[in-house]
Design an enzyme around this catalytic site. Sequence first.
Site, PDB file in Angstrom:
ATOM      1  N   ASP A   1       7.838  -3.956   7.960  1.00 53.55           N
ATOM      2  CA  ASP A   1       7.964  -5.371   7.617  1.00 53.55           C
ATOM      3  C   ASP A   1       9.101  -5.460   6.602  1.00 53.55           C
ATOM      4  O   ASP A   1       8.978  -4.964   5.481  1.00 53.55           O
ATOM      5  CB  ASP A   1       6.673  -5.922   6.999  1.00 53.55           C
ATOM      6  CG  ASP A   1       5.629  -6.252   8.053  1.00 53.55           C
ATOM      7  OD1 ASP A   1       5.908  -6.034   9.240  1.00 53.55           O
ATOM      8  OD2 ASP A   1       4.535  -6.712   7.687  1.00 53.55           O
TER       9      ASP A   1
ATOM     10  N   LYS B   1     -10.902  -0.119  -0.798  1.00 54.39           N
ATOM     11  CA  LYS B   1     -10.362  -0.764   0.399  1.00 54.39           C
ATOM     12  C   LYS B   1     -11.163  -0.364   1.633  1.00 54.39           C
ATOM     13  O   LYS B   1     -11.457  -1.196   2.495  1.00 54.39           O
ATOM     14  CB  LYS B   1      -8.885  -0.394   0.578  1.00 54.39           C
ATOM     15  CG  LYS B   1      -7.957  -1.039  -0.441  1.00 54.39           C
ATOM     16  CD  LYS B   1      -6.513  -0.627  -0.223  1.00 54.39           C
ATOM     17  CE  LYS B   1      -5.962  -1.129   1.091  1.00 54.39           C
ATOM     18  NZ  LYS B   1      -4.523  -0.831   1.229  1.00 54.39           N
TER      19      LYS B   1
ATOM     20  N   TYR C   1     -12.647  -7.696   3.779  1.00 57.02           N
ATOM     21  CA  TYR C   1     -11.237  -7.380   3.581  1.00 57.02           C
ATOM     22  C   TYR C   1     -10.394  -8.266   4.489  1.00 57.02           C
ATOM     23  O   TYR C   1     -10.147  -7.940   5.640  1.00 57.02           O
ATOM     24  CB  TYR C   1     -10.973  -5.904   3.901  1.00 57.02           C
ATOM     25  CG  TYR C   1      -9.583  -5.417   3.495  1.00 57.02           C
ATOM     26  CD1 TYR C   1      -9.392  -4.738   2.301  1.00 57.02           C
ATOM     27  CD2 TYR C   1      -8.483  -5.628   4.314  1.00 57.02           C
ATOM     28  CE1 TYR C   1      -8.129  -4.281   1.923  1.00 57.02           C
ATOM     29  CE2 TYR C   1      -7.225  -5.180   3.951  1.00 57.02           C
ATOM     30  CZ  TYR C   1      -7.052  -4.509   2.763  1.00 57.02           C
ATOM     31  OH  TYR C   1      -5.802  -4.059   2.390  1.00 57.02           O
TER      32      TYR C   1
ATOM     33  N   SER D   1       0.820  -1.214   0.000  1.00 55.04           N
ATOM     34  CA  SER D   1       0.000   0.000   0.000  1.00 55.04           C
ATOM     35  C   SER D   1       0.855   1.266   0.000  1.00 55.04           C
ATOM     36  O   SER D   1       0.468   2.284  -0.596  1.00 55.04           O
ATOM     37  CB  SER D   1      -0.945   0.006   1.200  1.00 55.04           C
ATOM     38  OG  SER D   1      -0.215  -0.007   2.414  1.00 55.04           O
TER      39      SER D   1
ATOM     40  N   ASP E   1       1.688   0.132   8.355  1.00 59.55           N
ATOM     41  CA  ASP E   1       3.081  -0.295   8.281  1.00 59.55           C
ATOM     42  C   ASP E   1       3.612  -0.107   6.860  1.00 59.55           C
ATOM     43  O   ASP E   1       2.861   0.123   5.924  1.00 59.55           O
ATOM     44  CB  ASP E   1       3.244  -1.748   8.744  1.00 59.55           C
ATOM     45  CG  ASP E   1       2.417  -2.715   7.905  1.00 59.55           C
ATOM     46  OD1 ASP E   1       1.811  -2.272   6.907  1.00 59.55           O
ATOM     47  OD2 ASP E   1       2.369  -3.908   8.244  1.00 59.55           O
TER      48      ASP E   1
END
Length: 730
Positions: free
Chosen positions: A163, A224, A233, A97, A108
């Site tokens: 991440d 989204k 989702y 994203s 994140d």
Amino acid sequence: MGSPLLSNRSSGQRLGITEPISLSGPTEDDVIKTRELEKFLQDAGLYESQEEAVSREEVLGRLDQIVKIWVKSISRAKGLNEQMVQEANAKIFTFGSYRLGVHGPGADIDTLCVGPRHATREEDFFGELHRMLSEMSEVSELHPVPDAHVPVMRFKFSGVSIDLLYAKLSLWVIPEDLDISQDSILQNADDQTVRSLNGCRVTDQVLRLVPNIQNFRTTLRCMKFWAKRRGVYSNVAGFLGGINWALLVARICQLYPNALPNMLVYRFFRVYTQWRWPNPVMLCDIEEGSLGLQIWDPRRNPKDRFHLMPIITPAYPCMNSSYNVSASTLRIMSEEFQRGSDICEAMESSKAEWDTLFEPFAFFEAYKNYLQINISAKNADDLRKWKGWVESRLRQLTLKMERHTGNVLQCHPYPGDFSDKSRPFHHCYFMGLQRKPGVPVNEGEQFDIRLTVEDFKRSVNLYTLWKPGMEIHVCHVLRKNIPKFVFPGGVRPPRPAKATWDFRRAMEMKAASSSQVDKSSEGQGTPDEMDYGRKRKREEEVESNLKSARVVAALPSSTGEAQESVLASDVANGAGDIGHDAVQNHITVGSAYGKPSGSVADESSSREAENLAIEKITSASYVAHPDFSQELDELEDDVQQKDKYEDTDTSGKSPPMVSLTSNVAATAVITSNGMSTSGSFYTSGDLEELEPAELMAPPSIVNPPAPPTQRKPLIRLSLTSLGKATGKGT
């Protein structure tokens, strides 16, 4: 890596495997409604502040510096000469994203570290780099998962969640201008590196394949948010995750290249309401490549034939990003697409507003019966591992219940978890249960899912890292008995407001069906059966497609020329080329969207032409597809486990039987939505992240740890009786 241009149409090259449905531009009304949509998204808090954006950029710059220091350090430690040490380099890429430009506040950042051939994953990345990060004051919550399907290191850097993946290339030196979109980058790469590179390669390819990046971003951000509000989702729960929604939106952008976000949203619902699954959604032709990596191809790979909602990634090796979708979750998403299409149609005639589309789905009001899965552990670390493992298995519980009841018992998994604050180290999950609408009801008939639940619990308890205290309990709960901790503030909200779209639509359907009953003769159906006639028809269409459809795959021909196999059937049968003829005809009759300047007849003709174009694009030539009831090939491992452990219970004692009953009239789907019953819809996306290998069952298990002793209940659901429950589940 440089940012792609905001428009990819300057070269005039067609984007997608077919011609667009319409090239028409926006009307003045479209411009106004797009501004309203953008304001709605702003007011919903979906955009980060400038201060947070700057903070993220600083963190990424600092992280890039750290990996450069790290690679020089390990190069020197491995005895490389000083020149090679100075040339040694590593580079940080982003994906997901953040790279797409649709991340929100607090999200994140998915990052990838690309290193040279002498920088190993196990010893150097999860060893030396982990040590360096652990000694930095800016780094907190450092958690390495080296055994994951896609190995990852998770941490917070100056409060920003990261991440971090690692890809070891076959290069001695990583150039600063490295282009990882080239297929040659995968040469001699191990499987973990290929998977780690895939996120960046797919994300960048998506941005190259949409005609207008800014319109794509606004539309994707909208979709989204809608998916989270409507509870669809979550990749892990069997719905769709971030990359899936991005690919679906990108295809709509290709089909309507000049449309503004408001019309892209409208057409998103119109197209996917008509889409004939399991026909795949593809942004480009599937290329075989020259490296021999496996691609999605149902003609060659038997498992690919069982995919119900294929959404194919555009970068080599092309894969199905939505293999987790089940019959139940596909049905639920199809219903939500139809609801969205109905609301957008009302919005076009000024009978609804944007907030109507985003009304939250009242999950805990939608069903009379629920399945509650409770898990617990002795400490936070054990709970984190146990939770991840159970989540990776929950989808199988849904699939097994569908299969073992002949798809008569329908399951709706909630895409998130809840915690009872009064119980430490505890989480629970819920599934809505209902009898399939339209199925004849026999008095006294019950759903006995004891063996299904036992199989599920047995497979969960085979976790190789199981420790004492890791427990799982499954019980049935009625709507009125849903625990209060699932609701915001621990307070059960009032029933959904009657002003919501879903409530009004349910009442309209009920009134219409009652009117039909009054006019019909006896034996034509009860009001309850007719209330859900439209819904049942849609379900039957989905099932029919899954049973009879055959999956299409776009592959290069033997001569290396790309084939547009989506159109192969139409062309071969003389149906014409939807890529040109039908589209040209469509454009002739009027704008595909907006309000044409002509008469009502012109508008009707335009809509019919557009629907015809959509119909041809969503229809395709297929490869033989098996009966969808046999979709559960992934359950083969469970069958083997069942054979292996079938006789392990030698106690000779039958578990207590729990008969769970409810009123049949109340068990039909209650679609009255409105007030939000849980704020978790906004965070359920966390479940779709990378799945650790520590959560994966091994192919063979030697002396598995014994699960905790517990009584295993028979969960017996009677959806036709008015009797009361005779017991409680554990």
